[in-house]
Design a protein around this motif. Structure first.
Motif, PDB file in Angstrom:
ATOM      1  N   ARG A   1       0.829  -1.210   0.000  1.00  0.00           N
ATOM      2  CA  ARG A   1       0.000   0.000   0.000  1.00  0.00           C
ATOM      3  C   ARG A   1       0.862   1.258   0.000  1.00  0.00           C
ATOM      4  NH1 ARG A   1      -3.430  -0.457   5.028  1.00  0.00           N
ATOM      5  NH2 ARG A   1      -2.050  -2.170   5.615  1.00  0.00           N
ATOM      6  N   LEU A   2       1.921   1.243   0.792  1.00  0.00           N
ATOM      7  CA  LEU A   2       2.808   2.405   0.848  1.00  0.00           C
ATOM      8  C   LEU A   2       3.527   2.614  -0.477  1.00  0.00           C
ATOM      9  CD1 LEU A   2       4.194   1.849   4.427  1.00  0.00           C
ATOM     10  CD2 LEU A   2       2.923   3.878   3.677  1.00  0.00           C
ATOM     11  N   ARG A   3       3.979   1.509  -1.094  1.00  0.00           N
ATOM     12  CA  ARG A   3       4.669   1.656  -2.371  1.00  0.00           C
ATOM     13  C   ARG A   3       3.713   2.184  -3.449  1.00  0.00           C
ATOM     14  NH1 ARG A   3       9.474   0.508  -2.919  1.00  0.00           N
ATOM     15  NH2 ARG A   3       9.586  -1.321  -1.559  1.00  0.00           N
ATOM     16  N   ALA A   4       2.482   1.694  -3.439  1.00  0.00           N
ATOM     17  CA  ALA A   4       1.492   2.187  -4.409  1.00  0.00           C
ATOM     18  C   ALA A   4       1.217   3.672  -4.184  1.00  0.00           C
ATOM     19  CB  ALA A   4       0.197   1.384  -4.290  1.00  0.00           C
ATOM     20  N   ALA A   5       1.142   4.076  -2.911  1.00  0.00           N
ATOM     21  CA  ALA A   5       0.885   5.482  -2.604  1.00  0.00           C
ATOM     22  C   ALA A   5       2.044   6.369  -3.059  1.00  0.00           C
ATOM     23  CB  ALA A   5       0.647   5.648  -1.105  1.00  0.00           C
ATOM     24  N   VAL A   6       3.273   5.930  -2.802  1.00  0.00           N
ATOM     25  CA  VAL A   6       4.441   6.714  -3.187  1.00  0.00           C
ATOM     26  C   VAL A   6       4.528   6.831  -4.706  1.00  0.00           C
ATOM     27  CG1 VAL A   6       6.973   6.668  -3.281  1.00  0.00           C
ATOM     28  CG2 VAL A   6       5.786   6.334  -1.104  1.00  0.00           C
TER      29      VAL A   6
END
Length: 201
Positions: free
Chosen positions: A86-91
């Protein structure tokens, strides 16, 4: 042909969209009530009925645009997946080479906010919400044992600061780093903040 009568909420939404378009085209410093009114074929008085000053209109327009991106961020972070994914997708979405729009607006708001207290207040409030959303997911990942980040709030601050800096470099200056390079840098910063090896997701 009879003009369609809009509700107060619909008219406000229409005015905010028009104001965002005018800010993107002219910049915060140059946009006027008259520009927004003319773009919709309405009177200045109608705009002033909903927004009593130019500063109030600009701050509300910026908040309107930024809230759209914030809602998208929350949807990405709310997916059923690991915190890392989720964090990688957000970044990757938030980074200036991603699909997130509004970097020109953010940069305009930062500059104008130096002299406009209302715009500065709105921008600061939205910035805190971005950081809080990222912090919460980083904390989830730590609790689940996905990564060893010892300072989730600090990581969220450093991560957004890096992305903001990349946005200035790629939006304001021509001929900078390529899209692939910028994405690689953003991924590397996330890995470092979470304590992951490179390409750890």
């Amino acid at each position: 042909m009879a003009r369609v009568r809009l509700s107060v909420a619909e008219r406000r939404e229409q005015l905010l969209r028009a104001a965002v378009e005018q800010i993107e085209a002219r910049g915060v410093a140059a946009v006027r009530i008259a520009d927004v009114a003319a773009s919709l074929g309405v009177s200045n008085a109608l705009v002033l009925y909903h927004f009593s000053t130019r500063e109030q209109l600009v701050a509300a327009a910026f908040a309107h645009a930024a809230e759209g991106d914030l809602a998208r961020l929350r949807r990405i972070l709310g997916r059923r997946s690991t915190a890392v994914r989720r964090l990688r997708a957000a970044v990757r979405w938030y980074a200036p080479t991603g699909q997130a729009k509004g970097w020109r607006l953010w940069i305009e708001a930062w500059a104008a906010g130096l002299r406009d207290p209302e715009l500065r207040r709105v921008a600061a409030s939205l910035d805190r919400e971005w950081k809080a959303a990222l912090t919460a997911v980083i904390e989830e990942g730590v609790a689940a044992g996905e990564f060893p980040c010892p300072d989730p709030a600090g990581a969220a601050w450093r991560l957004t600061a890096c992305l903001d800096g990349l946005a200035v470099q790629t939006t304001v200056y021509a001929g900078g780093a390529s899209r692939a390079t910028t994405r690689r840098w953003a991924d590397a910063v996330l890995d470092r903040e979470l304590g992951l090896p490179p390409d750890g997701a």
